[in-house]
Design a protein around this motif. Structure first.
Motif, PDB file in Angstrom:
ATOM      1  N   PRO A 176       9.130  -0.882   1.647  1.00  0.00           N
ATOM      2  CA  PRO A 176       8.034  -0.624   2.582  1.00  0.00           C
ATOM      3  C   PRO A 176       6.890   0.222   2.028  1.00  0.00           C
ATOM      4  CG  PRO A 176       9.806   0.923   2.963  1.00  0.00           C
ATOM      5  CD  PRO A 176      10.242   0.057   1.806  1.00  0.00           C
ATOM      6  N   ASN A 177       7.132   1.057   1.004  1.00  0.00           N
ATOM      7  CA  ASN A 177       6.151   2.096   0.672  1.00  0.00           C
ATOM      8  C   ASN A 177       5.721   2.157  -0.789  1.00  0.00           C
ATOM      9  OD1 ASN A 177       6.321   2.954   3.316  1.00  0.00           O
ATOM     10  ND2 ASN A 177       7.651   4.687   2.897  1.00  0.00           N
ATOM     11  N   ASP A 178       5.986   1.133  -1.580  1.00  0.00           N
ATOM     12  CA  ASP A 178       5.681   1.220  -3.007  1.00  0.00           C
ATOM     13  C   ASP A 178       4.517   0.334  -3.419  1.00  0.00           C
ATOM     14  OD1 ASP A 178       7.792   2.947  -3.223  1.00  0.00           O
ATOM     15  OD2 ASP A 178       9.151   1.535  -4.199  1.00  0.00           O
ATOM     16  N   VAL A 179       3.775   0.816  -4.400  1.00  0.00           N
ATOM     17  CA  VAL A 179       2.706   0.043  -5.030  1.00  0.00           C
ATOM     18  C   VAL A 179       3.154  -0.214  -6.470  1.00  0.00           C
ATOM     19  CG1 VAL A 179       0.263  -0.040  -5.647  1.00  0.00           C
ATOM     20  CG2 VAL A 179       0.988   1.171  -3.577  1.00  0.00           C
ATOM     21  N   LEU A 180       3.108  -1.478  -6.902  1.00  0.00           N
ATOM     22  CA  LEU A 180       3.635  -1.861  -8.206  1.00  0.00           C
ATOM     23  C   LEU A 180       2.564  -2.491  -9.088  1.00  0.00           C
ATOM     24  CD1 LEU A 180       6.998  -3.644  -7.253  1.00  0.00           C
ATOM     25  CD2 LEU A 180       6.614  -1.203  -7.610  1.00  0.00           C
ATOM     26  N   PHE A 181       2.791  -2.396 -10.388  1.00  0.00           N
ATOM     27  CA  PHE A 181       2.013  -3.155 -11.364  1.00  0.00           C
ATOM     28  C   PHE A 181       3.003  -3.700 -12.389  1.00  0.00           C
ATOM     29  CE2 PHE A 181      -0.200  -3.371 -15.509  1.00  0.00           C
ATOM     30  CZ  PHE A 181      -1.128  -4.362 -15.185  1.00  0.00           C
ATOM     31  N   ASP A 182       3.007  -5.006 -12.575  1.00  0.00           N
ATOM     32  CA  ASP A 182       3.914  -5.644 -13.516  1.00  0.00           C
ATOM     33  C   ASP A 182       5.370  -5.270 -13.231  1.00  0.00           C
ATOM     34  OD1 ASP A 182       4.575  -7.257 -15.678  1.00  0.00           O
ATOM     35  OD2 ASP A 182       4.430  -5.618 -17.133  1.00  0.00           O
ATOM     36  N   GLY A 183       5.716  -5.174 -11.941  1.00  0.00           N
ATOM     37  CA  GLY A 183       7.080  -4.869 -11.534  1.00  0.00           C
ATOM     38  C   GLY A 183       7.476  -3.419 -11.657  1.00  0.00           C
ATOM     39  N   ARG A 184       6.557  -2.563 -12.060  1.00  0.00           N
ATOM     40  CA  ARG A 184       6.854  -1.143 -12.267  1.00  0.00           C
ATOM     41  C   ARG A 184       6.096  -0.294 -11.254  1.00  0.00           C
ATOM     42  NH1 ARG A 184       4.336  -0.323 -17.339  1.00  0.00           N
ATOM     43  NH2 ARG A 184       3.380  -2.373 -17.084  1.00  0.00           N
ATOM     44  N   LYS A 185       6.678   0.839 -10.885  1.00  0.00           N
ATOM     45  CA  LYS A 185       6.109   1.654  -9.810  1.00  0.00           C
ATOM     46  C   LYS A 185       4.849   2.380 -10.267  1.00  0.00           C
ATOM     47  CE  LYS A 185       7.478   4.680  -6.022  1.00  0.00           C
ATOM     48  NZ  LYS A 185       8.630   5.176  -5.254  1.00  0.00           N
ATOM     49  N   LEU A 186       3.798   2.144  -9.524  1.00  0.00           N
ATOM     50  CA  LEU A 186       2.495   2.751  -9.790  1.00  0.00           C
ATOM     51  C   LEU A 186       2.203   3.884  -8.807  1.00  0.00           C
ATOM     52  CD1 LEU A 186      -0.274   2.477 -11.333  1.00  0.00           C
ATOM     53  CD2 LEU A 186      -0.950   0.888  -9.518  1.00  0.00           C
ATOM     54  N   ALA A 187       2.633   3.716  -7.559  1.00  0.00           N
ATOM     55  CA  ALA A 187       2.354   4.717  -6.520  1.00  0.00           C
ATOM     56  C   ALA A 187       3.402   4.631  -5.426  1.00  0.00           C
ATOM     57  CB  ALA A 187       0.953   4.512  -5.926  1.00  0.00           C
ATOM     58  N   GLY A 188       3.539   5.727  -4.681  1.00  0.00           N
ATOM     59  CA  GLY A 188       4.441   5.772  -3.540  1.00  0.00           C
ATOM     60  C   GLY A 188       3.781   6.487  -2.374  1.00  0.00           C
ATOM     61  N   VAL A 189       4.274   6.209  -1.184  1.00  0.00           N
ATOM     62  CA  VAL A 189       3.709   6.775   0.046  1.00  0.00           C
ATOM     63  C   VAL A 189       4.811   7.477   0.823  1.00  0.00           C
ATOM     64  CG1 VAL A 189       2.531   6.251   2.226  1.00  0.00           C
ATOM     65  CG2 VAL A 189       1.971   4.935   0.159  1.00  0.00           C
ATOM     66  N   LEU A 190       4.498   8.653   1.366  1.00  0.00           N
ATOM     67  CA  LEU A 190       5.454   9.408   2.173  1.00  0.00           C
ATOM     68  C   LEU A 190       4.762   9.907   3.431  1.00  0.00           C
ATOM     69  CD1 LEU A 190       8.230  10.838   2.531  1.00  0.00           C
ATOM     70  CD2 LEU A 190       7.242  12.804   1.301  1.00  0.00           C
ATOM     71  N   LEU A 191       5.283   9.526   4.614  1.00  0.00           N
ATOM     72  CA  LEU A 191       4.737   9.977   5.892  1.00  0.00           C
ATOM     73  C   LEU A 191       5.653  11.012   6.514  1.00  0.00           C
ATOM     74  CD1 LEU A 191       3.569   6.668   7.647  1.00  0.00           C
ATOM     75  CD2 LEU A 191       2.391   8.029   5.924  1.00  0.00           C
ATOM     76  N   GLU A 192       5.061  12.070   7.074  1.00  0.00           N
ATOM     77  CA  GLU A 192       5.807  13.088   7.817  1.00  0.00           C
ATOM     78  C   GLU A 192       5.045  13.411   9.089  1.00  0.00           C
ATOM     79  OE1 GLU A 192       8.238  15.847   4.954  1.00  0.00           O
ATOM     80  OE2 GLU A 192       6.174  15.782   4.215  1.00  0.00           O
ATOM     81  N   MET A 193       5.786  13.685  10.162  1.00  0.00           N
ATOM     82  CA  MET A 193       5.165  13.885  11.467  1.00  0.00           C
ATOM     83  C   MET A 193       5.549  15.220  12.072  1.00  0.00           C
ATOM     84  SD  MET A 193       5.476  11.522  14.915  1.00  0.00           S
ATOM     85  CE  MET A 193       6.988  12.300  15.455  1.00  0.00           C
ATOM     86  N   THR A 194       4.617  15.797  12.822  1.00  0.00           N
ATOM     87  CA  THR A 194       4.902  16.990  13.603  1.00  0.00           C
ATOM     88  C   THR A 194       4.217  16.821  14.959  1.00  0.00           C
ATOM     89  OG1 THR A 194       4.792  19.418  13.651  1.00  0.00           O
ATOM     90  CG2 THR A 194       2.888  18.276  12.739  1.00  0.00           C
ATOM     91  N   GLY A 195       4.684  17.551  15.960  1.00  0.00           N
ATOM     92  CA  GLY A 195       4.106  17.419  17.298  1.00  0.00           C
ATOM     93  C   GLY A 195       5.010  16.653  18.230  1.00  0.00           C
TER      94      GLY A 195
END
Length: 324
Positions: A176-195
């Motif tokens: 759900p949260n990864d960005v890839l280039f040539d099958g390898r991880k380029l970026a990741g996303v992390l969501l956190e909530m308060t309230g």
């Protein structure tokens, strides 16, 4: 004297003697050496050659607040309430969560270095100094957790758009949260909530994007990885920051109204496993099926033995395996 002054002087990637650095900065060679030791603790590849001095191979481009702000679009500026650039922090998400506790809508934090960077499910995120983009933004939602469905996927779309705007090709998304280039991880996303999960709440959107990872830093990464430098050689780190912020902030500002539906087709077009056989691992089981796409809320749709099933939530990880 602070570490920033030495970093700016050595950013050219050339050799500088301890004496020359001390003369320019107005301090002793001993003081210079103490600061250079900090560079190594930050994961910077400091090189020392007798008779020549010290250098940072490949140089170093520090984040520049003036340059970043001057490159922001009107839509990004409309969302932004504060741009906070730090030298070294435990985690940009932690800083943003502290701000979110008292509101903080539109706060964006960038850091050169993280001592406790985190990915999904508590995994460590390698965060060497000046080699990547570590960013966290605070956005307020009135509709509670239900309004967030699919948000992390929409952030992935924003990252693909940003790299495409810079001329980068071949960047894909993995549910759900990864960005890839040539099958390898380029970026990741992390969501956190308060309230209030059912009402007004603040969400911290954190992302880590590899830009120019040194060989030394690469040894600390425990999975196949890629960086923007492999896609766009010589790209400016500040230019990447501007492109990401320009795509990300308008998505955050309009998401509660538009929802994930506005990004669904674009996300599926970039999904590297679309229509492929995959293995989905949950906390309790493993499911093999063919990817049909994602739902309007960002859930993964699989054809499992001829029946469509949906899987959602941050506790699910996708590990693709081609079936023979």
């Amino acid at each position: 004297m602070n570490l920033q002054a030495i970093l700016e002087l050595m950013g050219d990637g050339e050799y500088h003697s301890g004496a020359a650095l001390g003369e320019v900065l107005g301090v002793s060679r001993t003081a210079v050496w103490k600061h250079l030791q900090k560079l190594e603790s930050y994961g910077l590849p400091l090189e020392s050659v007798k008779g020549k001095g010290y250098r940072l191979p490949g140089g170093l481009e520090l984040l520049d607040e003036t340059r970043i702000k001057s490159g922001l679009s009107a839509d990004a500026q409309a969302f932004l309430s504060q741009l906070d650039i730090r030298q070294s922090v435990e985690s940009t998400n932690l800083l943003a969560m502290e701000r979110a506790a008292s509101g903080g809508h539109g706060y964006v934090c960038l850091a050169e270095h993280q001592t406790g960077g985190r990915g999904r499910r508590g995994r460590r995120w390698s965060s060497p100094f000046g080699q990547s983009l570590y960013l966290s933004a605070v956005v307020q939602f009135e509709g509670g957790a239900a309004a967030l469905e699919g948000l992390s996927l929409a952030v992935g779309v924003a990252l693909v758009r940003a790299l495409s705007a810079l001329g980068g090709q071949g960047v894909g998304l993995k549910w759900p949260n990864d960005v890839l280039f040539d099958g390898r991880k380029l970026a990741g996303v992390l969501l956190e909530m308060t309230g209030d999960p059912a009402g007004a709440c603040q969400v911290v959107v954190g992302l880590g994007l590899n830009i120019k990872v040194s060989e030394q830093a690469a040894r600390e990464i425990d999975q196949p990885w890629a960086d923007v430098g492999q896609i766009l050689p010589g790209v400016s780190r500040n230019q990447v920051a501007v492109a990401v912020i320009n795509e990300l902030l308008p998505v955050l500002g309009s998401f509660e109204v538009q929802g994930f539906g506005a990004y669904r087709e674009e996300w599926q077009a970039a999904h590297v496993y679309h229509h492929q056989e995959v293995r989905l691992s949950t906390v309790s089981e493993e499911i093999v099926g063919r990817v049909l796409g994602v739902s309007a809320t960002g859930a993964l749709r699989l054809d499992v033995n001829g029946q469509e099933q949906e899987f959602a939530g941050g506790e699910v990880s996708l590990r693709p395996e081609r079936q023979s």
